[in-house]
Design an enzyme around this catalytic site. Structure first.
Site, PDB file in Angstrom:
ATOM      1  N   ARG A 221       8.720   1.952  -3.313  1.00 13.60           N
ATOM      2  CA  ARG A 221       8.356   0.545  -3.487  1.00 13.60           C
ATOM      3  C   ARG A 221       9.598  -0.316  -3.649  1.00 13.60           C
ATOM      4  O   ARG A 221       9.700  -1.406  -3.067  1.00 13.60           O
ATOM      5  CB  ARG A 221       7.438   0.401  -4.709  1.00 13.60           C
ATOM      6  CG  ARG A 221       6.691  -0.913  -4.740  1.00 13.60           C
ATOM      7  CD  ARG A 221       5.581  -0.920  -5.774  1.00 13.60           C
ATOM      8  NE  ARG A 221       4.568   0.069  -5.487  1.00 13.60           N
ATOM      9  CZ  ARG A 221       4.442   1.238  -6.122  1.00 13.60           C
ATOM     10  NH1 ARG A 221       5.234   1.536  -7.123  1.00 13.60           N
ATOM     11  NH2 ARG A 221       3.513   2.098  -5.775  1.00 13.60           N
TER      12      ARG A 221
ATOM     13  N   TYR B 243       0.952  10.342  -9.373  1.00 10.22           N
ATOM     14  CA  TYR B 243       1.491  11.654  -9.010  1.00 10.22           C
ATOM     15  C   TYR B 243       2.927  11.870  -9.498  1.00 10.22           C
ATOM     16  O   TYR B 243       3.529  12.894  -9.194  1.00 10.22           O
ATOM     17  CB  TYR B 243       1.422  11.833  -7.483  1.00 10.22           C
ATOM     18  CG  TYR B 243       0.018  11.737  -6.929  1.00 10.22           C
ATOM     19  CD1 TYR B 243      -0.891  12.774  -7.121  1.00 10.22           C
ATOM     20  CD2 TYR B 243      -0.419  10.617  -6.217  1.00 10.22           C
ATOM     21  CE1 TYR B 243      -2.189  12.695  -6.632  1.00 10.22           C
ATOM     22  CE2 TYR B 243      -1.712  10.519  -5.718  1.00 10.22           C
ATOM     23  CZ  TYR B 243      -2.588  11.563  -5.927  1.00 10.22           C
ATOM     24  OH  TYR B 243      -3.875  11.485  -5.444  1.00 10.22           O
TER      25      TYR B 243
ATOM     26  N   ASP C 143       0.874  -1.164   0.000  1.00  9.62           N
ATOM     27  CA  ASP C 143       0.000   0.000   0.000  1.00  9.62           C
ATOM     28  C   ASP C 143       0.910   1.212   0.000  1.00  9.62           C
ATOM     29  O   ASP C 143       1.944   1.223   0.669  1.00  9.62           O
ATOM     30  CB  ASP C 143      -0.903  -0.001   1.235  1.00  9.62           C
ATOM     31  CG  ASP C 143      -2.014   1.020   1.072  1.00  9.62           C
ATOM     32  OD1 ASP C 143      -2.803   0.902   0.123  1.00  9.62           O
ATOM     33  OD2 ASP C 143      -2.086   1.968   1.884  1.00  9.62           O
TER      34      ASP C 143
HETATM   35  P1  IMP Z   1      -1.803   1.681  -4.139  1.00  6.82           P
HETATM   36  O1  IMP Z   1      -0.776   1.414  -3.115  1.00  6.82           O
HETATM   37  O2  IMP Z   1      -1.608   0.889  -5.385  1.00  6.82           O
HETATM   38  O3  IMP Z   1      -3.201   1.651  -3.611  1.00  6.82           O
HETATM   39  O4  IMP Z   1      -1.524   3.175  -4.641  1.00  6.82           O
HETATM   40  C1  IMP Z   1      -1.878   4.288  -3.924  1.00  6.82           C
HETATM   41  C2  IMP Z   1      -1.828   5.539  -4.763  1.00  6.82           C
HETATM   42  O5  IMP Z   1      -0.667   6.284  -4.381  1.00  6.82           O
HETATM   43  C3  IMP Z   1      -1.685   5.351  -6.255  1.00  6.82           C
HETATM   44  O6  IMP Z   1      -2.912   5.198  -6.886  1.00  6.82           O
HETATM   45  C4  IMP Z   1      -1.041   6.679  -6.635  1.00  6.82           C
HETATM   46  O7  IMP Z   1      -2.000   7.683  -6.646  1.00  6.82           O
HETATM   47  C5  IMP Z   1      -0.119   6.942  -5.475  1.00  6.82           C
HETATM   48  N1  IMP Z   1       1.211   6.383  -5.739  1.00  6.82           N
HETATM   49  C6  IMP Z   1       1.800   5.340  -5.099  1.00  6.82           C
HETATM   50  N2  IMP Z   1       3.017   5.076  -5.605  1.00  6.82           N
HETATM   51  C7  IMP Z   1       3.209   5.985  -6.594  1.00  6.82           C
HETATM   52  C8  IMP Z   1       4.291   6.198  -7.498  1.00  6.82           C
HETATM   53  O8  IMP Z   1       5.315   5.505  -7.530  1.00  6.82           O
HETATM   54  N3  IMP Z   1       4.101   7.210  -8.365  1.00  6.82           N
HETATM   55  C9  IMP Z   1       2.994   7.978  -8.412  1.00  6.82           C
HETATM   56  N4  IMP Z   1       1.960   7.815  -7.605  1.00  6.82           N
HETATM   57  C10 IMP Z   1       2.061   6.809  -6.682  1.00  6.82           C
END
Ligand code: IMP
Length: 207
Positions: free
Chosen positions: A191, A164, A79
């Site tokens: 990540r 973003y 997450d």
């Molecule tokens: P999730 O962890 O896949 O739910 O992502 C959460 C949200 O955080 C994503 O949809 C993006 O809006 C933002 N986000 C997370 N990691 C990145 C990244 O590496 N680049 C840009 N946005 C990110």
């Protein structure tokens, strides 16, 4: 403990590719939920990245346990989000849902830039955060976290990455994360770092 495969609780093919590249030398098969033929509807209602990642991992592990497929499998989920200091760390754990899940990132990014109008460089600090949670076949649970520090730009720049990335400027590179190559981003990203840390934790456990 003998581990044969990792199932990563995501539908995002880009993430699977990145994870496969980082965990390659562990000699484990890395599968998405789809690859593994699993579909679970998961509500991410935790208040921290770690909680949300763990909710996803536990849900998939429970599903595998029910159908007797958990043996030899580590279930992982991540997450992540963007924290902007000037906005009290918004959008944070709500990053994906900010202004609505279906709103385009062009609109979300423009909105964040406008909320920082007139704010000078030094106060535009921000970070991407990623937590990874793993559930092992014996029920043990592990978490790891990675961050990347940067600043919010004044306009979108770059076509790479997602979300973003076009407004997240990394001083170390003098570019946004949308202007980095995939390899550059994986090396320094939240990540990438969280995965490297998870790999170290697993190396101490997996035979
Ligand atoms: P999730 O962890 O896949 O739910 O992502 C959460 C949200 O955080 C994503 O949809 C993006 O809006 C933002 N986000 C997370 N990691 C990145 C990244 O590496 N680049 C840009 N946005 C990110």
């Amino acid at each position: 403990m003998t581990i044969k495969r990792i199932i990563f609780a995501t539908g995002n093919a880009g993430k699977i590719k990145e994870i496969q590249a980082i965990l390659e030398d562990m000699g484990l098969e890395v599968l998405s939920m789809k690859d593994a033929g699993i579909s679970v509807d998961i509500e991410e209602n935790g208040s921290t990245y770690e909680e949300n990642a763990m909710i996803k991992s536990r849900a998939v592990a429970a599903c595998l346990r029910e159908c007797g497929q958990l043996e030899g499998t580590v279930v992982m989920a991540d997450d992540s989000g963007l924290e902007i200091d000037y906005l009290n760390r918004e959008p944070g754990v709500y990053s994906a849902r900010y202004m609505g899940e279906d709103t385009s990132y062009r609109v979300k990014n423009a909105n964040l830039i406008s909320r920082l109008e007139g704010v000078e460089d030094e106060r535009r600090t921000a970070r991407f955060v990623c937590a990874i949670a793993a559930v092992l076949p014996d029920g043990r649970e592990l978490t790891s976290r990675g961050t990347i520090e940067g600043r919010i730009g004044y306009e979108e720049k770059g076509r790479g990455g997602f979300g973003y990335d076009p407004i997240f400027y990394v001083p170390e590179f003098g570019r946004t994360t949308a202007e980095l190559t995939e390899e550059e981003k994986n090396r320094v990203s939240h990540r990438g770092k969280a995965l490297q840390q998870m790999k170290k934790l697993l190396q101490g456990i997996v035979e």
